[in-house]
Design a protein around this motif. Structure first.
Motif, PDB file in Angstrom:
ATOM      1  N   ASN A 125       0.868  -1.154  -0.197  1.00  0.00           N
ATOM      2  CA  ASN A 125      -0.188  -0.006  -0.157  1.00  0.00           C
ATOM      3  C   ASN A 125       0.738   1.444   0.056  1.00  0.00           C
ATOM      4  OD1 ASN A 125      -2.488  -1.503   0.039  1.00  0.00           O
ATOM      5  ND2 ASN A 125      -2.813  -1.152   2.218  1.00  0.00           N
ATOM      6  N   MET A 148      -4.937   6.632   1.666  1.00  0.00           N
ATOM      7  CA  MET A 148      -5.632   5.246   1.237  1.00  0.00           C
ATOM      8  C   MET A 148      -6.097   4.923   2.630  1.00  0.00           C
ATOM      9  SD  MET A 148      -2.771   3.686  -1.142  1.00  0.00           S
ATOM     10  CE  MET A 148      -3.346   2.004  -0.900  1.00  0.00           C
ATOM     11  N   ILE A 172     -10.445  -0.252  -0.813  1.00  0.00           N
ATOM     12  CA  ILE A 172      -9.625   0.556  -0.114  1.00  0.00           C
ATOM     13  C   ILE A 172     -10.136   2.118  -0.833  1.00  0.00           C
ATOM     14  CG2 ILE A 172      -7.212   1.877  -0.229  1.00  0.00           C
ATOM     15  CD1 ILE A 172      -6.191  -0.928  -0.496  1.00  0.00           C
TER      16      ILE A 172
END
Length: 182
Positions: A125, A148, A172
């Motif tokens: 991520n 995010m 997400i």
């Protein structure tokens, strides 16, 4: 997660938010699904018997895939995807548009495509956020911010008009906005 769906007419928006947050908490590996192992661990900590755990899992795993998805939780709560404010489809790959401010369609599509590229090219991520910010800065000018989020969030920020876009992709939530250059 174990919750009676017989009283849905009295279920408040706060109840639903709390139950969805519980879903995200039980989803330990953040893959957007709760496996039987994750469910057993989560429910076991709350002193549910093995019989109750199996019964609830069978009820919530509506497609009998061996995992409970957020969509299945929403269906069991009789809540559809438009629970978030101002949900609009812009592309079949985007789960939800949560917030937008006069963002032209071509800019939305470019932003979504950058996110899709990031998922193809990045493993973490952190790398996805870095990739998206870098591409936004190079393609749509400087000073982009990329957040995010998984689950419930609150955000207050200032942005350049027409340059704030919040949408959900692959479980997400992406908050992307540009601040004005001074």
């Amino acid at each position: 997660i174990a919750y009676s769906t017989s009283n849905m007419s009295t279920t408040t928006e706060e109840d639903i938010k709390e139950l969805l947050d519980t879903f995200y908490e039980a989803d330990e590996n953040n893959d957007g699904q709760i496996s039987m192992k994750e469910f057993r661990k989560y429910m076991g900590k709350r002193d549910y018997s093995e019989d109750d755990i199996e019964a609830w899992f069978k009820i919530l795993d509506m497609d009998q895939s061996g995992a409970i998805s957020e969509d299945e939780i929403r269906k069991s709560l009789q809540v559809n995807d438009d629970f978030h404010p101002k949900v609009v489809d812009i592309a079949s790959s985007v789960n939800q548009v949560i917030s937008e401010t006069e963002v032209p369609l071509n800019r939305k599509i470019a932003m979504v495509n950058i996110v899709k590229q990031a998922f193809e090219k990045c493993d973490t991520n952190k790398d996805i956020a870095k990739f998206v910010k870098s591409k936004l800065d190079s393609r749509l000018d400087k000073l982009w911010h990329v957040c995010m989020v998984k689950g419930q969030y609150w955000a207050f920020y200032s942005h350049e008009p027409g340059y704030s876009f919040v949408f959900k992709y692959k479980q997400i939530i992406f908050i992307m906005f540009r601040t004005p250059m001074m």
